[in-house]
Design a protein around this motif. Sequence first.
Motif, PDB file in Angstrom:
ATOM      1  N   PRO A 184       0.801  -1.239   0.000  1.00 17.16           N
ATOM      2  CA  PRO A 184       0.000   0.000   0.000  1.00 17.16           C
ATOM      3  C   PRO A 184       0.824   1.275   0.000  1.00 17.16           C
ATOM      4  O   PRO A 184       0.304   2.347  -0.328  1.00 17.16           O
ATOM      5  N   ASN A 185       2.089   1.181   0.356  1.00 17.79           N
ATOM      6  CA  ASN A 185       2.947   2.372   0.404  1.00 17.79           C
ATOM      7  C   ASN A 185       3.677   2.639  -0.906  1.00 17.79           C
ATOM      8  O   ASN A 185       4.398   3.623  -1.027  1.00 17.79           O
ATOM      9  N   ASP A 186       3.501   1.731  -1.866  1.00 15.24           N
ATOM     10  CA  ASP A 186       4.161   1.904  -3.166  1.00 15.24           C
ATOM     11  C   ASP A 186       3.157   1.498  -4.244  1.00 15.24           C
ATOM     12  O   ASP A 186       3.183   0.389  -4.758  1.00 15.24           O
ATOM     13  N   VAL A 187       2.277   2.417  -4.575  1.00 20.90           N
ATOM     14  CA  VAL A 187       1.147   2.071  -5.440  1.00 20.90           C
ATOM     15  C   VAL A 187       1.251   2.642  -6.846  1.00 20.90           C
ATOM     16  O   VAL A 187       0.429   2.319  -7.710  1.00 20.90           O
ATOM     17  N   GLY A 188       2.204   3.493  -7.116  1.00 17.22           N
ATOM     18  CA  GLY A 188       2.344   4.051  -8.450  1.00 17.22           C
ATOM     19  C   GLY A 188       1.495   5.293  -8.643  1.00 17.22           C
ATOM     20  O   GLY A 188       0.600   5.607  -7.854  1.00 17.22           O
ATOM     21  N   ALA A 189       1.763   5.991  -9.750  1.00 16.81           N
ATOM     22  CA  ALA A 189       1.144   7.302  -9.991  1.00 16.81           C
ATOM     23  C   ALA A 189      -0.350   7.219 -10.257  1.00 16.81           C
ATOM     24  O   ALA A 189      -1.082   8.187 -10.050  1.00 16.81           O
TER      25      ALA A 189
END
Length: 672
Positions: A137-142
């Motif tokens: 959840p902390n690295d979800v993309g733009a």
Amino acid sequence: MKRIILSFSLLSTTFLFAQKKDYPIQAVPFTSVKLTDNFWLPRIKMNATVTIPASFERCESTGRVKNFVMAATHQGKFCTIYPFDDTDIYKTIEGASYSLSLFPDVKLAAYLDSLITIIGKAQEPDGYLYTARTINPNDVGAWVGKQRWEKERELSHELYNAGHLYEAAAAHYMATGKRNLLDIALKNADLVCSVFGPGKRHVAPGHEIVEMGLVKLYRISGKPEYLATAKDFIEYRGHYNGYDSTSKDEWKNGMYWQDDKPVVDQREAEGHAVRAGYLYSGVADIAALTGDQQLLAAVDSIWTNVVTKKMYVQGGAGAIGDGERYGENYELPNETAYNETCAAIANIFWNQRMFLLHGDSKYIDVMEKILYNGFISGIGLDGKSFFYTNAMQIKNTFSHADMEAQRSGWFPCSCCPTNDVRILPSIPGYVYAQKDDKLFVNLFINGTSNMKVMDKDVSVEQQNNYPWDGDLKFIVNTKKPSNFSMLVRIPGWAKGIAMPSDLYTFKNQMRIQVQIPITVNGQPVEYEMENGYAVIKRIWKKNDVVEVKLPMNVERVVANENVKSDIGKVALQRGPVIYCAEWKDNEGRAANIVMPDAATFTTEFKQDMLNGIQVIKSTVPAVIVDANGETVQTKQQPFVAIPYYAWANRGKGEMMIWFPEKVKDVDIIAGE
């Protein structure tokens, strides 16, 4: 098999219990129609033996399956490009489910169960299922917001993923009787309905399809929340205050998402053509199930706009590559035509629903045009190469980089190949429909269908060589004499109507017959026409034979004068099939062909060409430039046209659909 029969019984009971309103006409389910057809059955078999396995293999090799595995453990990094890549697995499962009902396959069924297990493990405890967020959840993309649903209106596709999950689950349940994927979908839908809907959070989904999916789950489960939330997704369109209504940019004013005005006020097809087709299909569903007359009026008007001003002659839609969207009225350029395959598929769904609403053959006429032309052109004859876009012409300069001149195995965004997978094996469900004592015959595809008409068992077998031959034969069988009406669609093209509008017409207005010849048991019958159908009402008995003779002339198609790209040009049509010329059959060129009024045509079936096709032949002028590039002249040469759907299966070269009737000018292009 007993489990499947029980499944349908339960589905029918829930359906009757849950609903008071619905489509006045009901399609005969795909499971009731067994095909023997020489045109469609080989394609559906290839889908089962080549396309589905290739699609699953590519889902694995590209990391789409791995995304679900990582989501289950909440470890790793989302390893594909788009947050909607989950849907490629859902769509392939949907197509494989339809295929299982036609071609039972123990290994495929087991593989689906293994995938469904992986999907189930990736689902969060409250039902949320979206690997792009669940993995980390902390690295979800733009494209994805930090919170759930935060960017749903724009790019996250969370509800789009959910909609395809629902569609796959419904198909899997109907085809197999198993609830493993259905239970995952229902858990997700319960979450969606707890967040969105009347009195809760409102959003107009950025990429529609969740509306159609919720309706399918509503039909299975009978839960009114599913229908109410689907309706709310539609009704909230046009109420977002964050758009700039003064901007001409469709992303900024909301048109791209069909969100610039309430749906009940929309009268033209706009924005992204795939999203639009899914929306209009969902609007038709909601209009049918709720009786909403304002939605019905809107979707009727939008359909008219497309068919009179925004559809290509081969059934394609979405003229503009920038945004994969509809253009202005009559904006139908050939050289830069986009025609996404997914848009054709969305419009198949939409036109089927319009027919179920109104019972008029014009909707099936349009659907047939798409099926035989703009849809299957997107699938290579090898079953594993595809077009994302479907060009209207390819010249030897290949100057437009975004126009595909040759097919690809897959794409970074592979929505079209997996959409092909799911629509092909569902085609048996488009052949027949029923209402009270009326049995509609919509498509002419060989096979046998078993159904009940007025609670009596009826079997219909088709024997024909369509679309190459117009002689149709139907063998009707009843266990007991049965009184009902058989409504056989008389295609518009068989009556001199190229399109149910003035967007395209037949130039020479073929011999329009007062009535198409129809016999029953060898005897001519008189019949009435009703909304484009020949109504044959009688007491049917065992082995009654109906024969219909449709004319199969080669017709010149001309476009409305407002379509500037086609002024002074003609296209060729025979039966439902639109033709094109390829370089391969025309002395290495296609863009130099002239089609004068005096040209005459013959046809020939070529079994050894492009998996068996009917070709059109003639002798026509071609513009020739001498070797020095200094002299231009025309010469008579043999001309061969092939079905448009079959182009680009023999390499890369020129292709044309529209041919100038006269040489009015010559473009001079400097060499590099």
